[in-house]
Design an enzyme around this catalytic site. Sequence first.
Site, PDB file in Angstrom:
ATOM      1  N   ASP A   1       0.849  -1.188   0.000  1.00  0.00           N
ATOM      2  CA  ASP A   1       0.000   0.000   0.000  1.00  0.00           C
ATOM      3  C   ASP A   1       0.882   1.234   0.000  1.00  0.00           C
ATOM      4  OD1 ASP A   1      -2.399   1.737   0.724  1.00  0.00           O
ATOM      5  OD2 ASP A   1      -3.264  -0.273   0.891  1.00  0.00           O
TER       6      ASP A   1
ATOM      7  N   HIS B   1      -4.402   5.533   4.123  1.00  0.00           N
ATOM      8  CA  HIS B   1      -5.003   4.402   3.405  1.00  0.00           C
ATOM      9  C   HIS B   1      -4.377   3.084   3.862  1.00  0.00           C
ATOM     10  CE1 HIS B   1      -5.871   1.624   0.060  1.00  0.00           C
ATOM     11  NE2 HIS B   1      -6.978   2.336  -0.086  1.00  0.00           N
TER      12      HIS B   1
ATOM     13  N   SER C   1     -11.120  -1.408  -1.126  1.00  0.00           N
ATOM     14  CA  SER C   1      -9.882  -1.383  -0.342  1.00  0.00           C
ATOM     15  C   SER C   1     -10.117  -1.854   1.080  1.00  0.00           C
ATOM     16  CB  SER C   1      -9.317   0.038  -0.294  1.00  0.00           C
ATOM     17  OG  SER C   1      -8.628   0.357  -1.464  1.00  0.00           O
TER      18      SER C   1
END
Length: 891
Positions: A111, A160, A428
């Site tokens: 990521d 994220h 995600s």
Amino acid sequence: MIPRQTAYTSGSRRFFPRYILPALLLGTLAACGGGGGGGSGATTSLASLQTSGKPWLGDSSTIIYDPVAGIYTGWGPSNHQRLSYAHGRIGLGSAIQARNTGANVQVAVVDDGVDVDHPELQDNILKRPDGQIVGRSFLDRRPSSDHGPTLDRGRESISHGTHVAGIIAAADNGRGVRGVAPGAKIIPVRYVLSGIPNRYKFSADIDPDHEYAANSATKLKNIMKYINDDTGAFVMNNSWGYTLRPRVKEVALAGGKKGYFLQPRGAADYRAFINKFNHQDLREQVKLNKFVTVFAAGNDGWNAETGEIDIYKEKFAGEDIHNYLNEGERTLIGFLKPTDSQIAKTNTPANIPSLLSAYFVANGDAVGKWLAVVATDRNNRIAPFSNGCGIAKAYCLAAPGTRILSTFDRRETGVGAFHGYGVYSGTSMAAPMVSGALAVLKGKDPQLTAEAAVRIVLDTATDLGAPGVDDVYGHGLLNLARALEPIGATRAAGRHASPLSGFDPRQNAVAFSTAFGNGGAGQSLTSGVFDKYNRSYQMKTPLQAPIRKAPSLDSLMQFHHGKVSAASRTVALDGDGSLFYSLSDDRFGQRGKGVSFDMFGDIQGTHYRTHLAFAKAQTADSMMPSSTNKSMWAGLGSHSRDHMQGRFDTALNENLWLGIYTGRGQLGGTGTSTRTDRADDDGSYRFDDVGISLAHRDKSSKISLSAGQFFEHGRFLASRGEGAFQLDKATRTNYLHLGAAAALSARMRMSADYMTLKTKVDFRHNAYVDDMSLDADSADVRLTVTDVIADKDYIAIGYRLPLAVRQGAMTQHSVKGYDMTGKYNVAVDQIDFAVPKRHRIAHISYVRQLKARSYGDAAFRWFVEAASHQNWGNMAGKTNRHINAGLIASF
């Protein structure tokens, strides 16, 4: 130009096209809503653009700040840890998670980076013994050990990757949030650029077989090689994908107007398009991978059930196509459903997963180790932003992905950032749900392979949408509770840590006779089994206590009385001998209900006697004080049937007799019927008895010694084993019986008996349970005094120890979980069968015969009997005391 890597977090308050999913948009889905057009006409009416009612950040006023920890830790005054609703949707209850945390299972999070010092994650970041973090950056111009945000892309953020890592493995520390696998270890792998750029752009106008795309494949290969060769990761989570430049397609709208949507590149022949990305170096690495690759299916809204495809007013071409990505540079006028006829005319499938999530369709070596994940909402319906499984449906499933609360980069200052926590929506968020579940499965079963884990989550998913595997949900919703349960037929796991055949371990059970009491039934035993995927489980083995009823008054009366034989006759034989036969319908008598023949004679001066009998039924229970039958079978059960007996005795001298005997019958009333018996089955079984005897008799005493072998078919000391405890052959018991009786006076007589035995038990499945030996014995002493009060009355006082196991143990070898190295743990369980407190009977009875003067030959007897049973049936603490009285008339 290398195709851009896109983190699959859906949308923002700015209405970016959902298919692009710009990297690290701060916030959650705020997409178009409302109804939709459609139909078979030439034009389509668009639903007006709506923004209300869509998932957004939650109610920040409910978050409590912990000034000591410096983070927001709870949601409500009495609860300092909030569990995601998603845990309940995937069957992850608190009780399950308490036992299954995915402890020490490594998950690589590819990521934009991870806040490795976050209080919820710092203990679950994999570190070397020297404290260095295990992980690597694959970003250009960045140190390979870097885990922080990049400094060259607009607003910085690694929320994220931090959010994804928290979904997988946020610690169960009583505050904040908790991951699906709170015991797992995260390996941060940086590949996606962090932050929000000042202006979004598509990648170059290339296909996946272009040399620039080949560079991307090589980078992905390098990441996989690192994870496969340099770590012990079981899962590689990928909440990102390549964003390739789309095609602009026209649709006809009502009123002669036109609209435009962005068609995913290669959608018209997606399988062939994906195959272009199957570069050789990536293909070869995928073949070597030992981990599960999990990819988010993307948030372009291409799903046939709830999908919403943005329709724009303008048509842009060339480099102006980037306008579609940036608010203020294009006009969004509404959306169409992917199933709309106008979209169908463009040969665009309704369900289009991201390129990498469906990569396995082009590479057979990825099949079985690759998963695509779509996102569902609280109602277990696919989210409007989520792509459907499409051509990836064979290895695709769904997981919650809307409004997921998890960890944020603590430096995050954007909308919705609460000092280390925040809410995101997107595939995600769905992908790490699956990655965490895989870690839980691996943590429970260290022997689990990547292929088996993939098959398990697919086979146990809760079916959604159309029955079976469908284009929207694939196999259905992740169901971790079901995935943790045994799948398929269970097989016993024996001493060699391999599955055994020949029996169903679900039938494992032992029903014990009273000879064992709670020496067996009072203990606990579990059996190790494998499921379809050779995962280790334990099943409780029922050790059933015997069910033996206390003596009834009717039975006691019958034992005291005994019916007169219906017929008897003596026949003289040629020479010096005689034959006596009798018929009896008294099953309580010494010979039972049947016929018997006795022959006495003299051969060349040697006395002999022969006995042959067939009893249809006979009752002789050693647990009844008044029963005097000393046969081996009488110590095990309460009655026999179809009982044949034969005996031959010859005199060695005037007082000493040598004999041989044999018998065969069906033994019942053992109290050991099991769960597989029919309702009318009393658990009876066949037995054989053979032996020799030596007896000395004189006028006032008798001493006898018998040695024999007693064979039980399908039982051991009247106990019954099933499943792994089935017997291989008849159980042989060698016994020795010593009896003595003597007249102490003209009115007083004493008798005593003792039997000791050794039983050899041969089990059929020695890979699971060892053969064993048992030692048992019984004893009885009785004093009888006659003519106590009246003529022909008597009083009997006795003390008895019914048959009980003194020594013996059963040893079981089965796989029970795993050792510290992750190998199967072959446990050795030994059940000691020695009876801790044996059955003791003290009894006294008085019997008196009365003569009837007015009823011809009628005879009357009455009796009173009192008995105290301590530890009834060799069950410690079971007490049975009774006083019985009866009057018996015979005519």
